[in-house]
Write an enzyme that holds these catalytic residues in place. Structure first.
Site, PDB file in Angstrom:
ATOM      1  N   ASP A 123       0.858  -1.185  -0.101  1.00  0.00           N
ATOM      2  CA  ASP A 123       0.217   0.074  -0.038  1.00  0.00           C
ATOM      3  C   ASP A 123       0.870   1.221   0.120  1.00  0.00           C
ATOM      4  O   ASP A 123       2.098   1.073   0.297  1.00  0.00           O
ATOM      5  CB  ASP A 123      -1.136  -0.166   1.300  1.00  0.00           C
ATOM      6  CG  ASP A 123      -0.101   0.052   2.635  1.00  0.00           C
ATOM      7  OD1 ASP A 123      -0.018   0.942   3.168  1.00  0.00           O
ATOM      8  OD2 ASP A 123       0.463  -1.041   2.754  1.00  0.00           O
TER       9      ASP A 123
ATOM     10  N   ASP B 290       1.954   4.565   1.963  1.00  0.00           N
ATOM     11  CA  ASP B 290       1.805   5.043   3.258  1.00  0.00           C
ATOM     12  C   ASP B 290       1.102   6.170   3.436  1.00  0.00           C
ATOM     13  O   ASP B 290       0.510   6.611   2.494  1.00  0.00           O
ATOM     14  CB  ASP B 290       3.652   5.432   3.670  1.00  0.00           C
ATOM     15  CG  ASP B 290       3.682   5.571   5.066  1.00  0.00           C
ATOM     16  OD1 ASP B 290       3.313   4.655   5.947  1.00  0.00           O
ATOM     17  OD2 ASP B 290       4.382   6.397   5.483  1.00  0.00           O
TER      18      ASP B 290
END
Length: 291
Positions: free
Chosen positions: A210, A212
């Site tokens: 993902d 941050d």
């Protein structure tokens, strides 16, 4: 010429579920540094000896700050491992490093503060070089294996290792971006430092799960989306390990890699001033240099 390399894989529990892995057995390895994260899984893949260690223990029981990194590296060394590939989930600090991509890291910034980072201590002092903290030879093999596995991969990048277990604040995330870091995670330090002290070749495959919290779409990411990426990453990690193993096994340059002599000129303490208890404790890690 016989294959003398033994490939160690440190990663999640899904990494060792590889088609074709034979002669498997779980074995507990005793270490003078305490309990490793789990038993080690020994096996062979097309004749290449392999050893797997679940970094957080099976079932993901151990948080990053409580991993016994010294026992893990010592146990792998005692198991005969010569080359270590670390597989780690990370967050991305750059727009172009998208979830699902793999980064073959070549630099680290160590921001951990609650971990014991060296095998050496009072009574036996050593200073190894961490200028180039990963093995370039292993990186070459990983890059080729990733491309052969049709994995979107980037060669080179800086991994910011944070203490955790909490994730970053936005201010911290933006600070690390200003340092030109590429990915962020919690597990590769002091693992890489200890592998260097143990004279083992070490390389990291950072799997982006993902963005941050700096990213404007971060709050819109759903759990389902992250799990989907995690599952795809696990499949790709297995494929990568399966493809890289034979290349490591047939690489005759592994024996002469400079990683294997990292302790040459690193031990400072005079022989007559060394604490024999520590010398004995480091029999696996530093036996070549101490003898």
């Amino acid at each position: 010429m016989s294959n003398k390399s033994v490939l160690g894989i440190i990663g999640g529990s899904g990494v060792y579920d590889i088609d074709g892995l034979t002669n498997t057995r779980w074995e507990k390895i005793e270490s003078p540094f305490g309990e490793p994260s789990d038993e080690l899984l020994f096996g062979e893949l097309d004749g290449q000896k392999m050893v797997f260690l679940p970094r957080h223990g099976r079932g993901h029981r151990i948080p990053p700050s409580e991993i016994n990194f010294k026992a893990n590296i010592d146990a792998l060394k005692r198991a005969g491992v010569t080359d270590v590939i670390s597989v780690s989930a990370v967050g991305s600090l750059k727009e172009e490093l998208k979830p699902g991509m793999f980064v073959i890291v070549d630099q680290f910034i160590d921001r951990t503060f609650a971990r014991n980072k060296s095998f050496f201590e009072t009574g036996l002092v050593a200073h190894v070089s961490m200028a180039h903290p990963v093995c370039n030879r292993l990186g070459d093999h990983l890059e080729l294996a990733a491309k052969n596995s049709d994995i979107e991969v980037v060669r080179g990048g800086t991994y910011l290792v944070m203490e955790g277990p909490q994730f970053s604040s936005v201010a911290e995330s933006e600070l690390y971006r200003s340092w030109n870091c590429d990915v962020i995670g919690m597990t590769n330090m002091p693992e890489a430092k200890l592998a260097r002290e143990a004279e083992m070749c070490y390389a990291t495959v950072a799997m982006v799960t993902d963005y941050d919290c700096w990213h404007p779409d971060h709050d819109n990411v759903t759990v389902d989306a992250i799990i989907k990426v995690l599952l795809a990453n696990a499949d790709n990690a297995r494929s990568l390990v399966k493809n890289v193993a034979p290349n490591v096994g047939t690489d005759m340059h592994g024996v002469t890699c400079t990683c294997k002599t990292a302790l040459d000129n690193a031990i400072i303490t005079a022989p007559d001033a060394r604490d024999q208890k520590i010398v004995n404790k480091l029999s696996a890690i530093a036996g070549r240099a101490l003898n």
